[in-house]
Motif scaffolding. Structure first.
Motif, mmCIF file in Angstrom:
data_model
loop_
_atom_site.group_PDB
_atom_site.id
_atom_site.type_symbol
_atom_site.label_atom_id
_atom_site.label_comp_id
_atom_site.label_asym_id
_atom_site.label_seq_id
_atom_site.Cartn_x
_atom_site.Cartn_y
_atom_site.Cartn_z
ATOM 1 N N THR A 127 0.843 -1.198 0.000
ATOM 2 C CA THR A 127 0.000 0.000 0.000
ATOM 3 C C THR A 127 0.878 1.247 0.000
ATOM 4 O OG1 THR A 127 -0.113 0.041 2.421
ATOM 5 C CG2 THR A 127 -1.780 -1.270 1.245
ATOM 6 N N GLU A 128 0.243 2.401 -0.141
ATOM 7 C CA GLU A 128 0.990 3.657 -0.149
ATOM 8 C C GLU A 128 1.665 3.915 1.191
ATOM 9 O OE1 GLU A 128 1.630 5.736 -2.561
ATOM 10 O OE2 GLU A 128 0.534 4.571 -4.063
ATOM 11 N N ASP A 285 3.519 -3.120 -6.891
ATOM 12 C CA ASP A 285 2.098 -2.790 -7.061
ATOM 13 C C ASP A 285 1.223 -4.011 -7.319
ATOM 14 O OD1 ASP A 285 2.758 -0.167 -6.712
ATOM 15 O OD2 ASP A 285 2.913 0.285 -8.857
#
Length: 780
Positions: A127-128, A285
């Motif tokens: 995740t970010e 990703d």
């Protein structure tokens, strides 16, 4: 910010030495959206497809694996794992043909592909919030990503945030002929590629990021510039081979030259391939490991050259069967035409660093010609080396000299071989020499490690030995202290014991007495008396040993002087007996007649000395008339002269007799007799000279006072003769006692001269016999 960074932003570019411009052969290659080849029946995945070490296998034969499942694991970034590119069942883990010019077998995992079920086992995307440099680096390692430009260096090890970075360069030059894989990727996946660049920027935090693309790829430049933002500089560079090399690209973009033993990161610069950036995007990703890549399939044997997504582990033979109609008509080159190599076997698999397969028709073989030393190779070398000299050193296995000429700095670009008019495959010689040098270095490194292990073991053994010794000493001291503590009550005081010993020594010391001067001295009278007694006992013992059992009569005498005289006479007799006995025991000891004559002369002297006291015995020594004494002396001289004459005559007769018995050597016997006669005459003259001053009767009437003196001398001589007579009597008495007859002493004295003469004759006879025995030796 540094000035050189400002120049880069302003668009400055630099150049490098050497380089060539070969034909690209890229015009007819389709760079559209790459297609995916049909799954093969088997995939062969080598466990090591990178620079570094292999991971630990975590699968076994017969096990079913999913697509993207890890086959090896390692916690170290220098050993990235490999993954199953397709789902299926592992049928073998064994050495298979490698994608290398040598085709040496290397350990591989063979998977039978399941054509129906292709389940995936990808990693969970980040995740970010999880996009930290550490997690990005860890995900890159877990995905098994390595440099996809051809070197195969582990990417996770390369992006570890351990140093400040000034410039991040994304290499999209792709300068080698035939290869368009990166061009196809930049054209069709520009946004995904830039996402990977952004992740690299997050992990490395560079001050400047540049994407370099050669100016012969306008479509790729356009796509990247449209997808990029202000954080990335897309820079076109001149088309020149080998501009895609790491050191050459750094020099073009920054103007900095990387040293021979220097890494770009040491200068604050890092270079990654565009394919690596795309793989990082897929891993972070989407959780997809590196299990496939774009490969350019080109060559004259293909109806349409194009780029394809190929699964890692697909054999070249399967690709040729699917895409080429004439698989056996020519060789297969893996890589570009400049730095690629010809595959010895088409069973070799596609690996992570494979970017191109060239299938050309067979070309006529070009024979190598001798080197003409034209120097074209030196001008084309982008590293500034001397390829001509390196060629001679590599060909002659002069590895040390090749090291000195920096052969390890060669990037194997092939520019030297491209311009060589003699068609010499220079790069092949360099590769062989570099492989040998690496083998030597590895052997030395292993030897050094072995030495370090040995030294460490020796140190450990010494340490253990010292510890054991210390423990033993400690235990011994503990036991000793315990023993001392247990016996301390019974053990006397050492000081008191020492004082007692001193007191005992004082008591054992001899008593002392005081002298007239007041000084106290030890009283040693008892010790002195005991010592004197021991000395007397030793003297008595020695006297008893010297006298022997025959001295009992002498020792029984009441007169000590007589006993001493008897002892002296015995000693003299023993000496006299030893001399003739020694000469008789060795009859062959001397063959010289002169020796025999000397012995005869000694015997005559002894006889005369024995006759003098016997002559003085016949007349009383108490006579007071000097004339009588003189007459006695003259009589003694006449008697001695007569006896000497008799002995000389006997010796002469004996010599004549010996001469008659030895007619062969008359001269020797005559000489011996003459020598004996001369010796006897000389002895007679010496005796006459000795007696002459003693008897001079003519002095009496002329000098009355001289007569009195002569009388005194005669009296003294008489006394001396008397004493000698006493000694001789005692000697004769002892001899008679030993022989059993005491009345034969006088006749024995009278016969002493005859005995001497007999000895002389025996010696002469002996000398003649020896001369007769030596005659044959002289004649020979």
């Amino acid at each position: 910010m540094l000035a050189w960074l400002d120049k880069i932003k302003q668009g400055f570019t630099w150049s490098y030495q050497g380089g060539v411009h070969p034909a690209t052969h890229k015009q007819n290659i389709n760079c559209g959206k790459p297609k995916t080849l049909a799954p093969p029946r088997h995939v062969v995945i080598p466990v090591q497809q990178h620079i570094g070490s292999a991971g630990k296998l975590v699968v076994e034969p017969g096990q079913r694996v999913k697509k993207g499942q890890a086959l090896t694991q390692s916690q170290f970034f220098q050993a990235p794992p490999v993954h199953a590119s397709l789902a299926g069942t592992i049928v073998a883990i064994e050495p298979r043909v490698s994608a290398h010019p040598s085709a040496l077998p290397e350990l591989s995992v063979v998977i039978e592909v399941d054509q129906q079920q292709q389940d995936c086992a990808y990693l969970k995307p980040l995740t970010e919030q999880e996009l930290t440099p550490e997690l990005i680096c860890q995900r890159v390692h877990q995905a098994g990503i390595t440099g996809m430009g051809g070197a195969g260096f582990p990417t996770a090890l390369k992006i570890t945030p351990n140093k400040e970075l000034d410039v991040l360069i994304i290499n999209g030059a792709e300068c080698e002929p035939y290869i368009t894989a990166d061009d196809c990727l930049m054209r069709n996946y520009a946004e995904e590629l830039l996402r990977g660049v952004s992740l690299l920027q997050t992990a490395l935090q560079p001050k400047l990021t540049i994407i370099a693309v050669e100016d012969d790829k306008p479509e790729a430049l356009k796509a990247l510039r449209e997808a990029s933002d202000e954080t990335v500089i897309v820079r076109n560079i001149p088309t020149k081979y080998p501009s895609g090399g790491e050191k050459q690209l750094i020099q073009i973009l920054t103007g900095k030259e990387v040293g021979a033993k220097q890494l770009p990161i040491d200068m604050g610069i890092l270079v990654h391939n565009v394919g690596t950036a795309y793989a990082i995007h897929r891993a972070v990703d989407h959780g997809e490991p590196l299990i496939s890549r774009i490969v350019t399939l080109a060559g004259e044997r293909l109806s349409q050259a194009a780029n394809y997504w190929m699964s890692i582990g697909t054999s070249v033979a399967d690709i040729i069967d699917e895409q080429a109609a004439h698989a056996s008509e020519g060789p297969v080159i893996m890589g570009g035409s400049m730095m690629g190599f010809m595959l010895p076997s088409t069973q070799a698999p596609v690996i992570k660093t494979t970017n191109c397969l060239i299938l050309n028709k067979p070309q006529p073989t070009v024979q190598e010609s001798p080197c003409i030393r034209c120097g074209e190779c030196a001008q084309a070398c982008p590293m500034g080396l001397l390829p001509q000299q390196l060629y001679w050193f590599a060909k002659g296995d002069e590895l040390n000299k090749a090291r000195e000429y920096k052969i390890m700095d060669c990037i194997e670009c092939g520019a030297c071989a491209f311009v060589c008019p003699s068609n010499i495959s220079l790069v092949e010689y360099y590769r062989t020499a570099k492989a040998k040098i690496k083998s030597e270095d590895q052997a030395k490194q292993e030897a050094e490690l072995a030495k370090q292990r040995f030294d460490a073991r020796q140190a450990r053994l010494e340490k253990d030995k010292a510890e054991r010794k210390a423990k033993h000493q400690e235990a011994a001291l503990r036991r000793q202290s315990q023993a001392q503590a247990s016996s301390e009550a019974d053990k006397p005081d050492p000081v008191a014991a020492a004082l007692a010993r001193v007191k005992q020594a004082k008591q054992a010391a001899p008593a002392a007495k005081q002298t007239d001067s007041g000084e106290w001295v030890p009283d040693n009278q008892e010790a002195i008396a005991a010592r004197e007694a021991r000395k007397a006992q030793r003297r008595a013992k020695l006297a008893a040993e010297d006298q022997g059992p025959s001295d009992e009569a002498a020792s029984s005498s009441s007169n000590p002087a007589v006993a001493a005289a008897i002892a002296r006479a015995k000693a003299k007799k023993a000496q006299a007996e030893q001399e003739p006995s020694a000469s008789e025991t060795k009859p062959a000891g001397s063959s010289n007649p002169a020796v025999a004559a000397a012995i005869a002369r000694a015997k005559a002297k002894k006889a005369q000395a024995e006759q003098e006291p016997s002559a003085s015995e016949t007349k009383p020594a108490s006579s007071s008339n000097p004339a009588v004494a003189a007459a006695i002396a003259r009589a003694k001289a006449k008697k001695a002269q007569a006896e000497q004459a008799a002995e000389a005559s006997a010796a002469q007769d004996k010599a004549a007799e010996l001469a008659e018995q030895t007619p062969k050597r008359p001269n020797s016997a005559a000489v011996s007799a003459a020598i004996a006669k001369a010796k006897a005459k000389k002895a007679e003259q010496e005796q006459s000279a000795d007696l002459e001053p003693k008897v001079k009767p003519e002095d009496t009437p002329k000098k009355p006072k001289s007569a009195a003196v002569a009388a005194a001398i005669a009296k003294a001589k008489a006394k001396k003769a008397q004493a000698e007579q006493a000694t001789s009597d005692e000697q004769d008495a002892s001899e008679s006692a030993n022989s059993g007859s005491t009345t034969e002493a006088a006749p024995k004295k009278a016969k002493s001269a005859a005995v001497a003469a007999a000895i002389a004759k025996a010696k002469a006879k002996k000398a003649a016999e020896q001369q007769r025995q030596e005659k044959p030796l002289d004649d020979q």
